[in-house]
Design a protein around this motif. Structure first.
Motif, PDB file in Angstrom:
ATOM      1  N   ILE A  20       0.838  -1.206   0.000  1.00 59.43           N
ATOM      2  CA  ILE A  20       0.000   0.000   0.000  1.00 59.43           C
ATOM      3  C   ILE A  20       0.874   1.257   0.000  1.00 59.43           C
ATOM      4  O   ILE A  20       0.607   2.218  -0.736  1.00 59.43           O
ATOM      5  CB  ILE A  20      -0.961  -0.024   1.227  1.00 59.43           C
ATOM      6  N   ALA A  21       1.937   1.229   0.813  1.00 60.39           N
ATOM      7  CA  ALA A  21       2.810   2.404   0.890  1.00 60.39           C
ATOM      8  C   ALA A  21       3.403   2.737  -0.480  1.00 60.39           C
ATOM      9  O   ALA A  21       3.418   3.894  -0.903  1.00 60.39           O
ATOM     10  CB  ALA A  21       3.921   2.153   1.916  1.00 60.39           C
ATOM     11  N   LYS A  22       3.858   1.699  -1.189  1.00 57.08           N
ATOM     12  CA  LYS A  22       4.448   1.897  -2.526  1.00 57.08           C
ATOM     13  C   LYS A  22       3.423   2.472  -3.494  1.00 57.08           C
ATOM     14  O   LYS A  22       3.714   3.399  -4.257  1.00 57.08           O
ATOM     15  CB  LYS A  22       4.892   0.536  -3.097  1.00 57.08           C
ATOM     16  N   ASP A 157      -2.956 -15.904  10.354  1.00 56.02           N
ATOM     17  CA  ASP A 157      -3.025 -16.959   9.329  1.00 56.02           C
ATOM     18  C   ASP A 157      -3.110 -16.350   7.928  1.00 56.02           C
ATOM     19  O   ASP A 157      -2.477 -16.840   6.991  1.00 56.02           O
ATOM     20  CB  ASP A 157      -4.254 -17.855   9.563  1.00 56.02           C
ATOM     21  N   VAL A 158      -3.875 -15.276   7.827  1.00 55.58           N
ATOM     22  CA  VAL A 158      -4.008 -14.599   6.526  1.00 55.58           C
ATOM     23  C   VAL A 158      -2.647 -14.042   6.116  1.00 55.58           C
ATOM     24  O   VAL A 158      -2.198 -14.195   4.973  1.00 55.58           O
ATOM     25  CB  VAL A 158      -5.050 -13.444   6.628  1.00 55.58           C
ATOM     26  N   ARG A 159      -1.953 -13.422   7.063  1.00 58.54           N
ATOM     27  CA  ARG A 159      -0.637 -12.832   6.759  1.00 58.54           C
ATOM     28  C   ARG A 159       0.363 -13.905   6.338  1.00 58.54           C
ATOM     29  O   ARG A 159       1.129 -13.715   5.391  1.00 58.54           O
ATOM     30  CB  ARG A 159      -0.102 -12.085   7.986  1.00 58.54           C
ATOM     31  N   SER A 160       0.353 -15.055   7.043  1.00 59.03           N
ATOM     32  CA  SER A 160       1.309 -16.126   6.735  1.00 59.03           C
ATOM     33  C   SER A 160       1.071 -16.665   5.327  1.00 59.03           C
ATOM     34  O   SER A 160       2.025 -16.873   4.565  1.00 59.03           O
ATOM     35  CB  SER A 160       1.161 -17.281   7.732  1.00 59.03           C
ATOM     36  N   LYS A 161      -0.192 -16.858   4.987  1.00 60.01           N
ATOM     37  CA  LYS A 161      -0.502 -17.424   3.662  1.00 60.01           C
ATOM     38  C   LYS A 161      -0.089 -16.443   2.554  1.00 60.01           C
ATOM     39  O   LYS A 161       0.517 -16.836   1.545  1.00 60.01           O
ATOM     40  CB  LYS A 161      -2.009 -17.737   3.599  1.00 60.01           C
ATOM     41  N   ARG A 162      -0.366 -15.155   2.769  1.00 64.51           N
ATOM     42  CA  ARG A 162       0.011 -14.152   1.757  1.00 64.51           C
ATOM     43  C   ARG A 162       1.524 -14.136   1.554  1.00 64.51           C
ATOM     44  O   ARG A 162       2.029 -14.101   0.441  1.00 64.51           O
ATOM     45  CB  ARG A 162      -0.411 -12.764   2.223  1.00 64.51           C
ATOM     46  N   LEU A 212      -9.945  -7.348   3.185  1.00 63.76           N
ATOM     47  CA  LEU A 212      -9.959  -6.268   2.192  1.00 63.76           C
ATOM     48  C   LEU A 212      -9.033  -6.614   1.037  1.00 63.76           C
ATOM     49  O   LEU A 212      -7.970  -7.201   1.245  1.00 63.76           O
ATOM     50  CB  LEU A 212      -9.465  -4.955   2.813  1.00 63.76           C
ATOM     51  N   THR A 213      -9.422  -6.218  -0.157  1.00 58.72           N
ATOM     52  CA  THR A 213      -8.523  -6.409  -1.297  1.00 58.72           C
ATOM     53  C   THR A 213      -7.476  -5.285  -1.273  1.00 58.72           C
ATOM     54  O   THR A 213      -7.647  -4.281  -0.564  1.00 58.72           O
ATOM     55  CB  THR A 213      -9.284  -6.319  -2.642  1.00 58.72           C
ATOM     56  N   ILE A 214      -6.442  -5.455  -2.077  1.00 59.06           N
ATOM     57  CA  ILE A 214      -5.408  -4.420  -2.160  1.00 59.06           C
ATOM     58  C   ILE A 214      -6.020  -3.117  -2.671  1.00 59.06           C
ATOM     59  O   ILE A 214      -5.735  -2.040  -2.148  1.00 59.06           O
ATOM     60  CB  ILE A 214      -4.235  -4.905  -3.045  1.00 59.06           C
ATOM     61  N   GLU A 219      -7.620   2.496  -1.967  1.00 59.82           N
ATOM     62  CA  GLU A 219      -8.637   3.554  -2.063  1.00 59.82           C
ATOM     63  C   GLU A 219      -8.839   4.225  -0.713  1.00 59.82           C
ATOM     64  O   GLU A 219      -8.947   5.445  -0.620  1.00 59.82           O
ATOM     65  CB  GLU A 219      -9.988   2.983  -2.555  1.00 59.82           C
ATOM     66  N   PHE A 220      -8.890   3.423   0.340  1.00 60.62           N
ATOM     67  CA  PHE A 220      -9.134   3.961   1.673  1.00 60.62           C
ATOM     68  C   PHE A 220      -7.995   4.897   2.098  1.00 60.62           C
ATOM     69  O   PHE A 220      -8.219   6.032   2.527  1.00 60.62           O
ATOM     70  CB  PHE A 220      -9.288   2.813   2.690  1.00 60.62           C
ATOM     71  N   VAL A 221      -6.750   4.420   1.934  1.00 61.39           N
ATOM     72  CA  VAL A 221      -5.603   5.224   2.372  1.00 61.39           C
ATOM     73  C   VAL A 221      -5.471   6.487   1.509  1.00 61.39           C
ATOM     74  O   VAL A 221      -5.198   7.580   2.020  1.00 61.39           O
ATOM     75  CB  VAL A 221      -4.292   4.391   2.368  1.00 61.39           C
TER      76      VAL A 221
END
Ligand code: DC
Length: 231
Positions: A20-22, A157-162, A212-214, A219-221
């Motif tokens: 997101i930062a990039k 778990d979501v973070r590990s899989k990604r 949330l999708t990327i 969009e939010f940020v």
């Protein structure tokens, strides 16, 4: 000319801060600073210079003595359109993502002298405004006066899989179990270390991106950033 702001993005390991930062930095034509890459570069240096002992603890006196000889910098790669990290003049963008570096980086980044050196450099990079910086202590220590602070989180778990999918796609040989254990271990060290631990700044906007999708996060940020720019 539009007002330039500074944006701090903090959060747990592998929750998509840098993606997101990039993207936000690119959209606003801002300078992106990946502070995790800076701690990773010093960890690579420590591994290359025998500062990590056989029992996996750090030889702090040796590392501190050698720190003056470590130069960490960023250079823009015109092909990829991204900032890349250099350790003493050598591009180490790929090496710093290895699991060996990931396994030692939280311990290295808990060393006071390492933090003092890198925080000083990060503060300098933020002076000119128009910076998006991600890490663990950006909104609390490096840019406490940032115009926008985001605190990102997601289920472990979501973070590990990604992360696993990302490393496999990059051709690295890793297992989901070792990734999860690395992530939870880093979270623990990063949140409990004595100096500048990871914590949410009081004025940060929280983004839990488990579902949330990327695009949705971006969009939010961006909406938050534009609101501050136009204020
Ligand atoms: O963002 P990352 O996973 O590449 O960061 C690697 C490690 O660096 C992380 O586990 C903790 C440390 N870090 C830190 O202590 N302070 C920062 N501002 C950024 C990273």
């Amino acid at each position: 000319m539009r007002k330039k702001i500074n944006i701090a993005i903090d959060g747990y390991s592998s929750c998509g801060k840098s993606t997101i930062a990039k993207a936000v930095a690119k959209a606003l034509y801002y300078f992106y600073v990946d502070t995790g890459a800076m701690y990773r570069a010093i960890t690579l240096f420590a591994l290359q210079n025998n500062c990590i002992k056989k029992d996996q603890t750090i030889d702090e006196p040796l590392l501190i003595r050698l720190l003056d000889h470590v130069v960490v910098s960023f250079k823009y790669n015109t092909d990829s359109g991204e900032q890349e990290i250099y350790l003493n003049g050598v591009n180490v963008e790929r090496e710093i993502r290895s699991i060996q570096v990931s396994n030692h980086v939280s311990l290295i980044s808990a060393v006071r002298e390492v933090r003092v050196k890198l925080v000083r450099l990060q503060k300098r990079l933020a002076e000119s405004k128009g910076v998006v910086m991600d890490g663990r202590d950006i909104g609390t220590v490096v840019m406490p006066d940032a115009d926008l602070k985001i605190f990102m989180m997601a289920d472990a778990d979501v973070r590990s899989k990604r992360r696993y999918d990302e490393l496999i796609a990059a051709g690295l040989d890793v297992s989901l179990e070792e990734i999860k254990s690395n992530i939870t271990n880093r979270d623990l060290i990063d949140t409990t270390r004595e100096m500048d631990p990871l914590r949410q700044a009081e004025d940060a906007v929280v983004v839990d991106n488990s579902n949330l999708t990327i695009d949705e996060q971006f969009e939010f940020v961006m909406a938050q950033a534009v609101k501050r720019i136009e204020q």
